[in-house]
Each structure stands twice: as C-alpha cells, then as structure tokens.
Enzyme design. Structure first.
Site, PDB file in Angstrom:
ATOM      1  N   ASP A  24      -3.355   4.371   2.659  1.00 22.96           N
ATOM      2  CA  ASP A  24      -3.777   4.721   4.020  1.00 22.96           C
ATOM      3  C   ASP A  24      -3.435   6.185   4.271  1.00 22.96           C
ATOM      4  O   ASP A  24      -2.294   6.595   4.059  1.00 22.96           O
ATOM      5  CB  ASP A  24      -3.021   3.883   5.075  1.00 22.96           C
ATOM      6  N   ASP A  47       0.857  -1.183   0.000  1.00 19.50           N
ATOM      7  CA  ASP A  47       0.000   0.000   0.000  1.00 19.50           C
ATOM      8  C   ASP A  47       0.895   1.236   0.000  1.00 19.50           C
ATOM      9  O   ASP A  47       2.120   1.118  -0.002  1.00 19.50           O
ATOM     10  CB  ASP A  47      -0.921   0.004   1.235  1.00 19.50           C
ATOM     11  N   ASP A  85       1.346   4.678   2.368  1.00 19.95           N
ATOM     12  CA  ASP A  85       0.899   5.275   3.629  1.00 19.95           C
ATOM     13  C   ASP A  85       1.272   6.751   3.661  1.00 19.95           C
ATOM     14  O   ASP A  85       2.384   7.126   3.269  1.00 19.95           O
ATOM     15  CB  ASP A  85       1.590   4.564   4.805  1.00 19.95           C
TER      16      ASP A  85
HETATM   17  N1  DCT Z   1       2.441  -0.082  11.832  1.00 19.45           N
HETATM   18  C1  DCT Z   1       2.585  -0.412  13.153  1.00 19.45           C
HETATM   19  N2  DCT Z   1       1.692  -1.232  13.731  1.00 19.45           N
HETATM   20  C2  DCT Z   1       0.662  -1.720  13.016  1.00 19.45           C
HETATM   21  C3  DCT Z   1       0.501  -1.378  11.667  1.00 19.45           C
HETATM   22  C4  DCT Z   1       1.420  -0.557  11.101  1.00 19.45           C
HETATM   23  O1  DCT Z   1       3.517   0.021  13.818  1.00 19.45           O
HETATM   24  N3  DCT Z   1      -0.196  -2.535  13.622  1.00 19.45           N
HETATM   25  C5  DCT Z   1       3.431   0.762  11.223  1.00 19.45           C
HETATM   26  C6  DCT Z   1       4.631  -0.010  10.789  1.00 19.45           C
HETATM   27  C7  DCT Z   1       4.706   0.150   9.329  1.00 19.45           C
HETATM   28  C8  DCT Z   1       3.738   1.255   8.983  1.00 19.45           C
HETATM   29  O2  DCT Z   1       2.889   1.389  10.097  1.00 19.45           O
HETATM   30  C9  DCT Z   1       2.993   0.990   7.739  1.00 19.45           C
HETATM   31  O3  DCT Z   1       2.352  -0.268   7.792  1.00 19.45           O
HETATM   32  P1  DCT Z   1       2.298  -1.205   6.520  1.00 19.45           P
HETATM   33  O4  DCT Z   1       1.855  -0.468   5.332  1.00 19.45           O
HETATM   34  O5  DCT Z   1       1.501  -2.404   6.925  1.00 19.45           O
HETATM   35  O6  DCT Z   1       3.802  -1.683   6.405  1.00 19.45           O
HETATM   36  P2  DCT Z   1       4.925  -1.269   5.377  1.00 19.45           P
HETATM   37  O7  DCT Z   1       6.181  -1.362   6.141  1.00 19.45           O
HETATM   38  O8  DCT Z   1       4.585   0.008   4.716  1.00 19.45           O
HETATM   39  O9  DCT Z   1       4.897  -2.456   4.358  1.00 19.45           O
HETATM   40  P3  DCT Z   1       4.373  -2.466   2.856  1.00 19.45           P
HETATM   41  O10 DCT Z   1       5.531  -1.963   2.060  1.00 19.45           O
HETATM   42  O11 DCT Z   1       4.046  -3.870   2.537  1.00 19.45           O
HETATM   43  O12 DCT Z   1       3.192  -1.558   2.781  1.00 19.45           O
HETATM   44 MG    MG Z   2       2.803   0.357   3.658  1.00 20.89          MG
END
Ligand code: DCT
Ligand code: MG
Length: 508
Positions: free
Chosen positions: A432, A341, A343
């Site tokens: 997000d 995704d 963010d």
């Molecule tokens: N995060 C966290 N606890 C959670 C969910 C998310 O601390 N329960 C933090 C850690 C990473 C960040 O938010 C973004 O989450 P993701 O999009 O799920 O992870 P990402 O590292 O961006 O991985 P991806 O590249 O797959 O999106």
């Molecule tokens: Mg992410």
C-alpha cells in the site's frame, strides 16, 4: 481500634453520631499537607465512612467529602482494584492516572501510627508495575505507580506477549463476531486481548486479573475456563463452526470482504477451488488478482522482503521527487517480522499540489513499464483541508493511495531464503502506498503505524478524555475550536496530554 479492624461501624450510639457530625464541621488542623484523602462509600457504607473520615481528620489528615481533582489517595473497603477503577471511570476527573487506590488497611495503619505510612503492595488495589522500557535520564529509581489504563494509547505493548493463551482465544472470538457484524462483542474481545498483551507477566490465576480494566464478566469466565481446563469450549466451538471457517477462508482472498463471503456462503460454496471454477460468478479485478496470486499473498511478507520493497519504493519515488520522505509504516514499523502487506507513507516538505497528485501515477507507470506490477488500484484523494476530522474511530482517510501487488524478484531479497523450484523466481507482495500533504504527515504517520486497536483507542481517548477529534489528517480541539498543528508524532501525543509511546510499543 476494634471497630476499625473488624469493619464494624464504630460508635453506634445516637449521641455519638451527633457529636461526629458536629465535630466534622469544626475545621481540624491539617498536619499532612501532601495527602488529600477520599474514602469510598461503595461497599463500606455511609456510617463507617463518616466514622473513618472523622477519625482521620482528628489525626491531622485532610479528607475530602467529595471526589475532586485535588484528591491524591482513594481508600476503599471490600472493593477490588477493578471495582474502584470502574467507579472512577464514571467520575469526572481530569486525570485519575496519578491517584493511589488503596485498601482501608492502609488507612488503619496510618491511624495507628498517627501519621501517613508508606503504601506497599499489600495495600495497593491495583498492581505496581514499571512499564517504561527506557526510563529517561534522571528519572526516579523507584518504579512509578501506573494504573493500567483502559486505553491502549496509555499502555506500552511490545511484541513480547506473555498471555498468548488468552489473547489467541479472544482474537478468534473477536473475529467470529466481526464476521457476524456484531460490533459490540467484537470490541469487547479486542479490548480484552489488547490489555492482556500489554502485561509484563503471565496471568496464572484469576487473582492476577484484579485491577486490570477491559475484562468483562464473560471475558473473565473464558479466562477462568482456560486456566482450569487449558482451553475454552466457546473457542473450540467457533473453530469448528462451518460459517466461521468459510468466512476465514473467503476473506483470505485479496478483495473479498464480508459481503462477498456472505453471498458465497449462502450460495453453498465451501471451498475456494469451487468458487474459482464457477462460471456464473463475477469477480472484481481485485478478486481476480487475489485468486491468481493467492498462495504468495497468504504466505505473508517477511521483513527481508519488506526491506527489498523499501529499496525499490525509494528508488522509484526519488527518481521523481528527490527530497521525498518515505516511511515504511504498518506492522513493520512496529517491529513485526511478518505482515500481510507492506505499507508506505510518502510526502515531502517541498511538495507542490501537482507533485502530490502526479507522483503515484509516475511511480506506477515506471513499474508497469518494467513489468513489476501484478495489480494496482489507484484511489484519488478526496481530502478537504478545512473539514473537521472524522468522528468515526474506524474511518478510512482521504489521501491518495495505491493498493498494489508487486512482483518481487527473489534476487532482490537479501539474507537466507529458500528458492522456489520450477523456475518461478518472484513472489507476489501486497503493497500500500499513501501520499499525503506535508502538513498532515505526522497525523498520517501516526494513523498508518497502527495497530488498529491502538488507533481506535487514541481516537476514543482524544474524544472522551480531551474533547478533541483525531484522525489521519488532523487534530481538532472542540473546546478551543482550533486545529492543533504537529511536526511529528511526539507533538501529537503532547497535544493529547499523553506520554509518548514508541512505534514498537503500539502493538496493542
Ligand atoms: N489502519 C487504520 N484503519 C484502517 C486500516 C488501517 O487505522 N481501517 C492503520 C492501522 C494499521 C495500518 O493502517 C496498516 O494497516 P494494515 O496493513 O492492515 O495493518 P498492519 O498493522 O500493518 O498489519 P499487517 O502486518 O498484517 O499488515
Ligand atoms: Mg500492513
């Protein structure tokens, strides 16, 4: 010197022991003020330890009876680096990171020379590595000695992983334990994968694992098998396990978690196509969208696509809040080329409570009018400013946020890309958006940058090592009973007494 060399106990006679004790109580002149030694009794034995302590004191070394914060060098015999690190972890030291952990051979050389000799690699129980990617100007040319910390927030982990062969295996095992809701085993394998990702070299033999924390016996036995056989039988078994395969498939649908996967698996479903067509199943709006845009979403987001979304988010947000701070967080901020995704964290120094509450609604309305939203779920803030931060290492935050699927037209994406045939000129992208009050933005940025393992270890470090509670909103010092303010991430690391770790070094 024979008694030193062979590991024998030194003078054994009763009379001489008494003399030792008597001598030890007489203060000896300390010639070498910079060194404070502590000799580990574990695996050495008390008699040999007493003998070596006495000898070192006679030679003008300061040797402590007890481990304390003044100790600079720990000397051990028949212990590996990890043995000593493990032992150190349960000692109540303020900062064990600066300690030299040395083999008794170093002490013996010092005794021979009658003065401290330089500790070299052969004496060091933990390896000597310089992890600093960008040494600050004026820093010493000699690499500093860094013990590998058990905490990911004290390691620098770039995307340059030299140990894929092990970390891929551990991530599969961890995921399987996550599916089984076995938190303990999940954490064991995630920590092992994480520490191996931080190493600047490839592990080629079990000897290389000495001094590396977070590698439990079961982890090491899998590593040994991979080194010897090229693969792990346990990983192979997991990959061909039907329950694992189904959970992997089901949770790849946006909106499907462990509970739903379990239910579908128990009902006998083994493929998504059967689930999609089943009339008796009720899906949430999120799952319906997850199925509708499944192929686009599983294909992941490229950096070019993320940047195109970034432009659109900036345009939309600034239409309502011209001085907004908008940061792309998550994996892309850590330098990843692909993500599941995109963010974003949004705030502004001039943010009124009304702006804070309204902005995401306005952005969503705007996109909806333009036909750019395929799905959205706006969650209102439940944040209470005076509440203590959450103690849970995995707690979600309380900011207002929007989970959405964006309709990204290919024409908005720069760079090379293959055009899809049959007229579909867009791709569904998971986005997000998180809105936070300005005073929290450093904490929210740190939290949303990840990685998850890095965040978990930051929180664990804060509470275990500093008696502080950190979450995405604040940092609370339990000893002083105050909230610690921070303008930026650097200040949060400083409050925690940690060296600053850049976002691209947080790929733990
Ligand atoms: N995060 C966290 N606890 C959670 C969910 C998310 O601390 N329960 C933090 C850690 C990473 C960040 O938010 C973004 O989450 P993701 O999009 O799920 O992870 P990402 O590292 O961006 O991985 P991806 O590249 O797959 O999106
Ligand atoms: Mg992410």
């Amino acid at each position: 010197m024979d008694s030193l060399q062979t590991g024998h106990l030194g003078p054994r006679k009763k009379r001489s022991r008494q003399t030792d004790a008597a001598r030890a109580s007489i203060p000896q002149e300390v010639k070498f003020q910079d060194l404070v030694l502590f000799i580990l009794e574990k695996k050495m034995g008390s008699t040999r330890r007493a003998f070596l302590m006495e000898l070192a004191r006679r030679k003008g070394f300061r040797v402590e009876n007890e481990l304390s914060d003044s100790v600079t060098h720990i000397v051990a015999e028949n212990n590996s680096g990890s043995d000593v690190l493990e032992w150190l972890q349960v000692q109540k030291l303020k900062d064990s990171a600066q300690l030299e952990l040395l083999d008794v051979s170093w002490l013996i050389e010092c005794m021979r020379a009658g003065r401290p000799v330089a500790a070299t690699g052969k004496h060091q129980l933990v390896m000597r590595e310089d992890y600093s990617a960008n040494p600050s100007p004026g820093s010493q040319a000699i690499p500093a000695v860094h013990k590998i910390s058990q905490y990911a927030c004290q390691r620098r982990t770039t995307l340059n992983n030299h140990n894929h062969i092990f970390t891929d295996a551990f991530e599969i095992l961890a995921e399987n334990y996550e599916f089984k809701e076995n938190e303990g085993c999940y954490v064991t394998y995630m920590r092992a994968a994480s520490v191996l990702k931080s190493l600047p070299f490839t592990i080629v033999s079990m000897k290389d694992t000495e001094g590396i924390p977070c590698l439990e016996d079961k982890v090491k036995s899998i590593m040994e098998e991979i080194i010897e056989e090229g693969e792990s039988s346990e990983v192979k078994a997991v990959l061909s396990d039907e329950r694992y395969q189904c959970f992997k498939l089901f949770t790849s649908v946006f909106g499907v978690g462990l509970k739903t996967s379990e239910k579908w698996f128990r009902m006998g479903f083994r493929s998504l196509s059967k689930i999609r067509l089943d009339k008796s199943l009720k899906f949430t709006q999120m799952q319906k969208a997850g199925f509708r845009y499944y192929e686009d979403i599983v294909s992941c987001v490229t950096r070019a696509e993320a940047e195109a979304v970034d432009v659109l988010v900036n345009e939309a947000v600034r239409a309502f809040l011209p001085d907004a701070f908008i940061t792309m967080t998550g994996g892309f901020r850590r330098g990843k080329k692909m993500g599941h995704d995109v963010d974003f964290l949004i705030t502004s120094p001039e943010l009124t409570e009304e702006d804070e509450q309204q902005l995401l609604h306005k952005v969503i309305n705007l996109w909806e009018k333009k036909g750019l939203l395929l799905y959205h779920d706006l969650v209102e803030s439940t944040f209470e400013k005076l509440k203590q931060p959450s103690r849970k290492v995995d707690a979600l935050d309380h900011f207002q946020k929007c989970f959405l699927i964006f309709k990204l037209y290919h024409e908005r994406v720069g760079g090379d890309r293959c055009r899809q045939p049959e007229g579909k000129d867009w791709k569904a992208i998971r986005v997000d958006l998180v809105m936070c009050p300005y005073e929290c933005h450093a904490f929210a940025l740190l939290g949303w940058t990840g990685s998850r393992q890095f965040e978990r270890d930051l929180r664990r470090y804060a509470s275990h090592e500093r008696k502080m509670i950190l979450d995405n909103h604040a940092l609370y010092d339990k000893t002083k009973r105050v909230f610690l303010q921070a303008e930026n991430e650097e200040e949060i690391f400083a409050h925690l007494g940690l060296d600053y770790i850049e976002p691209w070094e947080r790929n733990a």
